[in-house]
Enzyme design. Sequence first.
Site, PDB file in Angstrom:
ATOM      1  CD  GLN A 191       0.454  -9.379  -2.366  1.00 46.36           C
ATOM      2  OE1 GLN A 191       1.161  -9.967  -3.176  1.00 46.36           O
ATOM      3  NE2 GLN A 191      -0.853  -9.394  -2.498  1.00 46.36           N
ATOM      4  CE  LYS A 251       3.234  -2.612  -4.819  1.00 46.98           C
ATOM      5  NZ  LYS A 251       2.585  -2.486  -3.499  1.00 46.98           N
ATOM      6  CG  ASP A 276      -1.726  -1.260   1.387  1.00 40.06           C
ATOM      7  OD1 ASP A 276      -2.340  -1.698   0.404  1.00 40.06           O
ATOM      8  OD2 ASP A 276      -1.711  -1.834   2.496  1.00 40.06           O
ATOM      9  N   GLY A 286      -4.211  -4.397  -4.536  1.00 36.51           N
ATOM     10  CA  GLY A 286      -4.735  -3.492  -5.546  1.00 36.51           C
ATOM     11  C   GLY A 286      -3.877  -2.259  -5.699  1.00 36.51           C
ATOM     12  CG  HIS A 287      -1.231  -1.379  -8.307  1.00 35.55           C
ATOM     13  ND1 HIS A 287      -0.512  -1.531  -7.149  1.00 35.55           N
ATOM     14  CD2 HIS A 287      -0.650  -2.192  -9.230  1.00 35.55           C
ATOM     15  CE1 HIS A 287       0.474  -2.407  -7.373  1.00 35.55           C
ATOM     16  NE2 HIS A 287       0.407  -2.819  -8.615  1.00 35.55           N
TER      17      HIS A 287
END
Length: 424
Positions: free
Chosen positions: A223, A16, A13, A40-41
């Site tokens: 991650q 990225k 988190d 998730g991004h």
Amino acid sequence: MPANIVVGTQWGDEGKGKIIDILASRADVVVRSQGGNNAGHTVVNNGEVYKLHLIPSGILYPDTLCLIGAGVVLDPKDFIGELDSLEARGVSTANLRIDPRAHIVMPWHIALDGLSEAFRGGSDIGTTKRGIGPTYMDKYERCGIRLYDLVHPEVLAAKIKSTGNLKNKIITEVYGGEPFDLDAVTDEYTGYGKRLLPYMDDVSVLTFDADKAGKTIMFEGAQATLLDIDFGTYPYVTSSHPLSAGVCVGTGVGPKVISNIVGVAKAYTTRVGKGPFPTELDDEIGDKIRTVGGEFGTTTGRPRRTGWFDAVIVRHSVRVNGLDSLAINKLDTLSGIDTLKMCVAYKKPDGTVIENFPPTLEELAGCTPVYEEFPGFGEDISKCTSFEELPENCRKYIERLEELVGCHVGMVGIGPDRSQILER
């Protein structure tokens, strides 16, 4: 031509998505190497917010080839939902390809993830319950179902029958859960195969060919370093290798292809799930960081644990990933805090001070942070256009961070939009 890897250096988190999006805009090919829809991004592009879980961030650029490698585990139902969502917003998925070797998240994986977490009680790992761990377990037990199988009905039916019977037995007799109708599962997943067939291709070959053709490639994972199965805070980790080296295994390329490795961190630290967190702030400052920074999970919506920047963690990440540079996000979140702190070392219960991240959970759990303090800043930095425009206290904070982790900070994030990145 450059082949970039973007890796998280904390517990995930770190933002990225934004860094990946910037580099993806300059890349010909974007490759996802590991993980699943348990991460998730969030990408803000031209004022539009996109929450991507499995599809590479390069999908926002119609001329960019987007690849999903064999190291990814794919939930086809969730993936198709993501495809439909993007296409409904006018985003083309024509340049998307998935390696047929990628393993498939089956419904019993999701069920077993939840049942096993409940069985652990207070010792649960804190997974997202998306079935990722159980899918990787089957992969290494060599009884997994791969994307290739979905388009070969006889193979799929046989594998679902053999593996599904065993999983039903475990679900019912060990955990007291409800069994799956294997014929219904076969029909459902055969349908997914028909939908996904046009996207299947050998990602290892496509990546190799792109490199030989002089294309710019960007590799992204899910991650982060502290969630790596070997070099993270085991057992509170993911089930794959988010390290830079995991890119080669997950996509089928040799390490000589890689030319630049970028690590991403926040100007503070966050964590989701259980496990030790030496710099955690369980106070008003922690709440302020969480609220101002919008620290809630992209995938789960869970509030993130927050704490001061931990240079011990990021120094560990610099070493195990071989980082060439760092991108530090969310510096703007710290505005208005009178005194900032940065963890520079850990103190063990016997008084010993250590500067390297300890290899075991038990040793880490007994450590307390050693802090340096910095004067804070109150200015709105979100409209700065260069690093030199930042207030002096901001610049000193970043410069000291650089010294402590032993890596150049090449980007500084001062807001959520892609344009709010200062490049040095």
